[in-house]
Motif scaffolding. Structure first.
Motif, mmCIF file in Angstrom:
data_model
loop_
_atom_site.group_PDB
_atom_site.id
_atom_site.type_symbol
_atom_site.label_atom_id
_atom_site.label_comp_id
_atom_site.label_asym_id
_atom_site.label_seq_id
_atom_site.Cartn_x
_atom_site.Cartn_y
_atom_site.Cartn_z
ATOM 1 N N GLU A 35 31.533 -28.975 29.084
ATOM 2 C CA GLU A 35 30.929 -27.993 28.192
ATOM 3 C C GLU A 35 30.453 -28.679 26.916
ATOM 4 O O GLU A 35 31.098 -29.602 26.408
ATOM 5 C CB GLU A 35 31.926 -26.894 27.848
ATOM 6 C CG GLU A 35 32.301 -26.010 29.027
ATOM 7 C CD GLU A 35 31.134 -25.185 29.531
ATOM 8 O OE1 GLU A 35 30.322 -24.731 28.693
ATOM 9 O OE2 GLU A 35 31.022 -25.009 30.757
ATOM 10 N N SER A 36 29.327 -28.220 26.374
ATOM 11 C CA SER A 36 28.712 -28.902 25.240
ATOM 12 C C SER A 36 28.607 -27.998 24.016
ATOM 13 O O SER A 36 28.185 -26.845 24.129
ATOM 14 C CB SER A 36 27.299 -29.375 25.610
ATOM 15 O OG SER A 36 27.315 -30.208 26.739
ATOM 16 N N ASN A 37 28.962 -28.532 22.859
ATOM 17 C CA ASN A 37 28.543 -27.933 21.599
ATOM 18 C C ASN A 37 27.134 -28.404 21.291
ATOM 19 O O ASN A 37 26.605 -29.309 21.951
ATOM 20 C CB ASN A 37 29.492 -28.329 20.475
ATOM 21 C CG ASN A 37 30.846 -27.671 20.602
ATOM 22 O OD1 ASN A 37 31.009 -26.679 21.311
ATOM 23 N ND2 ASN A 37 31.835 -28.230 19.935
ATOM 24 N N CYS A 38 26.518 -27.816 20.301
ATOM 25 C CA CYS A 38 25.174 -28.233 19.909
ATOM 26 C C CYS A 38 25.184 -29.716 19.514
ATOM 27 O O CYS A 38 25.975 -30.119 18.657
ATOM 28 C CB CYS A 38 24.683 -27.390 18.737
ATOM 29 S SG CYS A 38 23.107 -27.952 18.059
ATOM 30 N N SER A 43 27.715 -26.904 16.389
ATOM 31 C CA SER A 43 28.172 -25.524 16.492
ATOM 32 C C SER A 43 28.450 -25.173 17.955
ATOM 33 O O SER A 43 27.777 -25.652 18.870
ATOM 34 C CB SER A 43 27.107 -24.582 15.939
ATOM 35 O OG SER A 43 27.428 -23.232 16.229
ATOM 36 N N ASN A 44 29.448 -24.313 18.167
ATOM 37 C CA ASN A 44 29.709 -23.830 19.525
ATOM 38 C C ASN A 44 29.166 -22.419 19.738
ATOM 39 O O ASN A 44 29.478 -21.760 20.734
ATOM 40 C CB ASN A 44 31.205 -23.884 19.840
ATOM 41 C CG ASN A 44 32.028 -22.960 18.942
ATOM 42 O OD1 ASN A 44 31.476 -22.272 18.081
ATOM 43 N ND2 ASN A 44 33.332 -22.947 19.142
ATOM 44 N N ASN A 45 28.350 -21.964 18.799
ATOM 45 C CA ASN A 45 27.701 -20.657 18.902
ATOM 46 C C ASN A 45 26.361 -20.839 19.612
ATOM 47 O O ASN A 45 25.391 -21.311 19.014
ATOM 48 C CB ASN A 45 27.506 -20.062 17.512
ATOM 49 C CG ASN A 45 27.058 -18.605 17.566
ATOM 50 O OD1 ASN A 45 26.925 -18.024 18.640
ATOM 51 N ND2 ASN A 45 26.824 -18.018 16.407
ATOM 52 N N SER A 56 21.870 -26.486 33.859
ATOM 53 C CA SER A 56 21.934 -25.337 32.956
ATOM 54 C C SER A 56 21.598 -25.751 31.529
ATOM 55 O O SER A 56 21.973 -26.846 31.076
ATOM 56 C CB SER A 56 23.346 -24.745 33.004
ATOM 57 O OG SER A 56 23.467 -23.658 32.115
ATOM 58 N N TYR A 57 20.906 -24.843 30.810
ATOM 59 C CA TYR A 57 20.482 -25.139 29.442
ATOM 60 C C TYR A 57 20.867 -24.005 28.498
ATOM 61 O O TYR A 57 20.843 -22.838 28.871
ATOM 62 C CB TYR A 57 18.967 -25.355 29.389
ATOM 63 C CG TYR A 57 18.526 -26.582 30.147
ATOM 64 C CD1 TYR A 57 18.382 -27.808 29.517
ATOM 65 C CD2 TYR A 57 18.279 -26.508 31.523
ATOM 66 C CE1 TYR A 57 17.995 -28.933 30.216
ATOM 67 C CE2 TYR A 57 17.903 -27.631 32.237
ATOM 68 C CZ TYR A 57 17.755 -28.842 31.570
ATOM 69 O OH TYR A 57 17.385 -29.962 32.274
ATOM 70 N N SER A 58 21.224 -24.388 27.262
ATOM 71 C CA SER A 58 21.594 -23.430 26.222
ATOM 72 C C SER A 58 20.783 -23.683 24.963
ATOM 73 O O SER A 58 20.181 -24.755 24.795
ATOM 74 C CB SER A 58 23.086 -23.542 25.892
ATOM 75 O OG SER A 58 23.882 -23.170 26.990
ATOM 76 N N SER A 59 20.813 -22.701 24.071
ATOM 77 C CA SER A 59 20.152 -22.824 22.771
ATOM 78 C C SER A 59 21.161 -22.517 21.674
ATOM 79 O O SER A 59 21.938 -21.568 21.781
ATOM 80 C CB SER A 59 18.974 -21.847 22.686
ATOM 81 O OG SER A 59 18.345 -21.926 21.431
ATOM 82 N N CYS A 60 21.164 -23.326 20.626
ATOM 83 C CA CYS A 60 22.090 -23.142 19.515
ATOM 84 C C CYS A 60 21.654 -21.962 18.646
ATOM 85 O O CYS A 60 20.507 -21.908 18.191
ATOM 86 C CB CYS A 60 22.149 -24.422 18.678
ATOM 87 S SG CYS A 60 23.224 -24.299 17.228
ATOM 88 N N VAL A 61 22.554 -21.034 18.405
ATOM 89 C CA VAL A 61 22.251 -19.880 17.565
ATOM 90 C C VAL A 61 22.046 -20.297 16.117
ATOM 91 O O VAL A 61 21.216 -19.739 15.401
ATOM 92 C CB VAL A 61 23.384 -18.832 17.669
ATOM 93 C CG1 VAL A 61 23.177 -17.696 16.682
ATOM 94 C CG2 VAL A 61 23.480 -18.293 19.094
ATOM 95 N N LYS A 62 22.754 -21.321 15.693
ATOM 96 C CA LYS A 62 22.713 -21.741 14.292
ATOM 97 C C LYS A 62 21.444 -22.509 13.931
ATOM 98 O O LYS A 62 20.840 -22.257 12.892
ATOM 99 C CB LYS A 62 23.946 -22.599 13.982
ATOM 100 C CG LYS A 62 24.053 -23.039 12.543
ATOM 101 C CD LYS A 62 25.343 -23.822 12.308
ATOM 102 C CE LYS A 62 25.458 -24.299 10.864
ATOM 103 N NZ LYS A 62 26.717 -25.073 10.641
ATOM 104 N N CYS A 63 21.039 -23.460 14.795
ATOM 105 C CA CYS A 63 19.912 -24.323 14.400
ATOM 106 C C CYS A 63 18.777 -24.368 15.426
ATOM 107 O O CYS A 63 17.807 -25.111 15.234
ATOM 108 C CB CYS A 63 20.403 -25.743 14.110
ATOM 109 S SG CYS A 63 20.875 -26.694 15.580
#
Length: 224
Positions: A35-38, A43-45, A56-63
């Motif tokens: 699992e990855s943080n930004c 950030s883990n948000n 799988s890909y995610s986007s950081c809510v903070k930046c």
């Protein structure tokens, strides 16, 4: 500069096949991904965005940084780089075919910029380390300037490391995470080009690069 000058049309199909082979290798280890943080702000948000080619890909809510999540661990990446079909193809076909234009349009301007920074910041230019030296083109040109007593590359992919050695370049064939340098071994310049965006923890990487520098040294890096 045109894309076809550095990625010739006659290589695109085979390069794509090599990339798909590498993708298959990565997916074979997907159960061991972490699992990855930004990677930018840590950030883990984050919000899951989509799955592409089984990854799988995610986007950081903070930046708003966009990143693979979960991603390969450092151990998996080390395993991957040592037997990459894509890097092998580039080493044997694309880099040799485009070496002249890459020297002229990419690497000579980089060397000129390097010399500019050495003068601007009054850096004693007796040693240089490039992390991710690939085909060794930048280091060839650096050596030709005659400004450095020692020039070294870090390259974990065996075929690329062998190519650099064939050009007379000193190479550390390992990943950055495994390298520890004594004080007397440190460098005036540490450079890397288009490496940072591949990393899961750029901050840790930059700190590691800093550990390779002499107290008055300079770190130079670029991103696409």
């Amino acid at each position: 500069m045109l894309e076809n000058e550095i990625r010739p049309l006659n290589t695109k199909l085979d390069a794509r096949i090599a990339s798909l082979k590498d993708l298959s290798r990565l997916i074979s280890r997907i159960d061991d991904f972490i699992e990855s943080n930004c990677p930018a702000c840590e950030s883990n948000n984050k919000n899951h965005k989509f799955i592409k080619n089984g990854l799988s890909y995610s986007s950081c809510v903070k930046c708003d940084t966009f990143f693979m999540d979960p991603r390969p661990s450092e151990d998996i990446l080390e395993w991957f780089y040592k037997d990459s079909e894509n890097y092998k193809y580039w080493n044997e076909h694309i880099f040799p075919q485009t070496d002249i234009v890459r020297k002229k349009k990419i690497f000579t301007p980089r060397v000129d910029k390097l010399i500019h920074y050495l003068d601007k910041y009054n850096i004693t230019s007796n040693s240089l380390l490039e992390i991710g030296c690939a085909f060794g083109t930048f280091l060839e040109l650096v050596i030709n300037t005659g400004k450095f007593d020692r020039v070294t590359g870090v390259e974990p992919t065996p075929g690329l490391a062998a190519t650099c050695r064939s050009k007379g370049i000193e190479v550390i064939e390992d990943t950055v995470e495994n390298i520890i340098l004594e004080k007397k071994e440190k460098y005036s310049v540490v450079a890397n080009f288009e490496v940072l965006e591949h990393l899961g923890n750029p901050t840790s990487f930059i700190k590691k690069c800093r550990s390779f520098l002499k107290p008055d040294g300079i770190l130079i890096f670029t991103c696409p």
